[in-house]
Design a protein around this motif. Structure first.
Motif, mmCIF file in Angstrom:
data_model
loop_
_atom_site.group_PDB
_atom_site.id
_atom_site.type_symbol
_atom_site.label_atom_id
_atom_site.label_comp_id
_atom_site.label_asym_id
_atom_site.label_seq_id
_atom_site.Cartn_x
_atom_site.Cartn_y
_atom_site.Cartn_z
ATOM 1 N N LEU A 18 57.959 152.762 -2.050
ATOM 2 C CA LEU A 18 57.764 153.810 -1.042
ATOM 3 C C LEU A 18 56.407 154.479 -1.270
ATOM 4 O O LEU A 18 56.293 155.435 -2.029
ATOM 5 C CB LEU A 18 58.897 154.842 -1.115
ATOM 6 C CG LEU A 18 60.284 154.325 -0.769
ATOM 7 C CD1 LEU A 18 61.341 155.384 -1.082
ATOM 8 C CD2 LEU A 18 60.361 153.916 0.687
ATOM 9 N N THR A 19 55.409 153.965 -0.601
ATOM 10 C CA THR A 19 54.036 154.446 -0.772
ATOM 11 C C THR A 19 53.943 155.946 -0.504
ATOM 12 O O THR A 19 54.449 156.442 0.500
ATOM 13 C CB THR A 19 53.092 153.704 0.186
ATOM 14 O OG1 THR A 19 53.203 152.309 -0.073
ATOM 15 C CG2 THR A 19 51.645 154.150 0.007
ATOM 16 N N GLY A 20 53.300 156.646 -1.426
ATOM 17 C CA GLY A 20 53.039 158.063 -1.238
ATOM 18 C C GLY A 20 54.133 158.991 -1.740
ATOM 19 O O GLY A 20 53.921 160.192 -1.850
ATOM 20 N N TRP A 21 55.321 158.465 -2.026
ATOM 21 C CA TRP A 21 56.412 159.296 -2.529
ATOM 22 C C TRP A 21 56.259 159.477 -4.035
ATOM 23 O O TRP A 21 55.934 158.548 -4.753
ATOM 24 C CB TRP A 21 57.770 158.674 -2.208
ATOM 25 C CG TRP A 21 58.129 158.816 -0.776
ATOM 26 C CD1 TRP A 21 57.762 157.999 0.255
ATOM 27 C CD2 TRP A 21 58.905 159.865 -0.195
ATOM 28 N NE1 TRP A 21 58.258 158.463 1.442
ATOM 29 C CE2 TRP A 21 58.975 159.606 1.192
ATOM 30 C CE3 TRP A 21 59.556 160.978 -0.704
ATOM 31 C CZ2 TRP A 21 59.666 160.449 2.071
ATOM 32 C CZ3 TRP A 21 60.245 161.803 0.167
ATOM 33 C CH2 TRP A 21 60.293 161.540 1.537
ATOM 34 N N THR A 22 56.485 160.713 -4.496
ATOM 35 C CA THR A 22 56.374 161.034 -5.913
ATOM 36 C C THR A 22 57.617 161.799 -6.353
ATOM 37 O O THR A 22 58.409 162.256 -5.517
ATOM 38 C CB THR A 22 55.127 161.896 -6.197
ATOM 39 O OG1 THR A 22 55.233 163.121 -5.457
ATOM 40 C CG2 THR A 22 53.847 161.165 -5.820
ATOM 41 N N THR A 23 57.758 161.939 -7.664
ATOM 42 C CA THR A 23 58.865 162.722 -8.199
ATOM 43 C C THR A 23 58.364 163.655 -9.288
ATOM 44 O O THR A 23 57.412 163.337 -9.995
ATOM 45 C CB THR A 23 59.988 161.821 -8.757
ATOM 46 O OG1 THR A 23 61.085 162.643 -9.166
ATOM 47 C CG2 THR A 23 59.524 160.967 -9.931
#
Length: 101
Positions: A18-23
């Protein structure tokens, strides 16, 4: 049955596609950019419809030409679960149709 929280490693692995998703370990998030304000606002409505369908809701912040989405599962103490990743995937599916990058 309540969803199980994902470990930080499980979350990062789930977000790999999922490009651009961070945690941050407690939630997953992404900020989308748009050429203009109206497409961003339209995406808010589309995301809200998906959230209703999944009965799983996120925090959204709408700015001029920008939409930020943050998701976690409140029923497990505000941790990340598969429900959050599923919502992120659905949002990714619709984003190109709104001109999001």
């Amino acid at each position: 049955m309540a969803p199980e929280p994902l470990s930080r490693q499980q979350t990062e692995e789930a977000l790999a596609g999922l490009t651009g998703w961070t945690t941050d370990g407690e939630s997953i998030s992404r900020t989308y950019s748009f050429a203009k304000h109206l497409p961003a606002a339209a995406m808010v409505v589309h995301v809200a419809a998906i959230q209703e369908e999944l009965n799983h809701h996120s925090e959204m912040r709408l700015g001029y030409g920008e939409l930020s989405v943050t998701v976690n599962t409140h029923s497990v103490g505000g941790k990340v679960t598969d429900k959050d990743v599923q919502l992120a995937r659905r949002i990714e599916e619709i984003a190109p149709g709104h001109g999001a990058s």
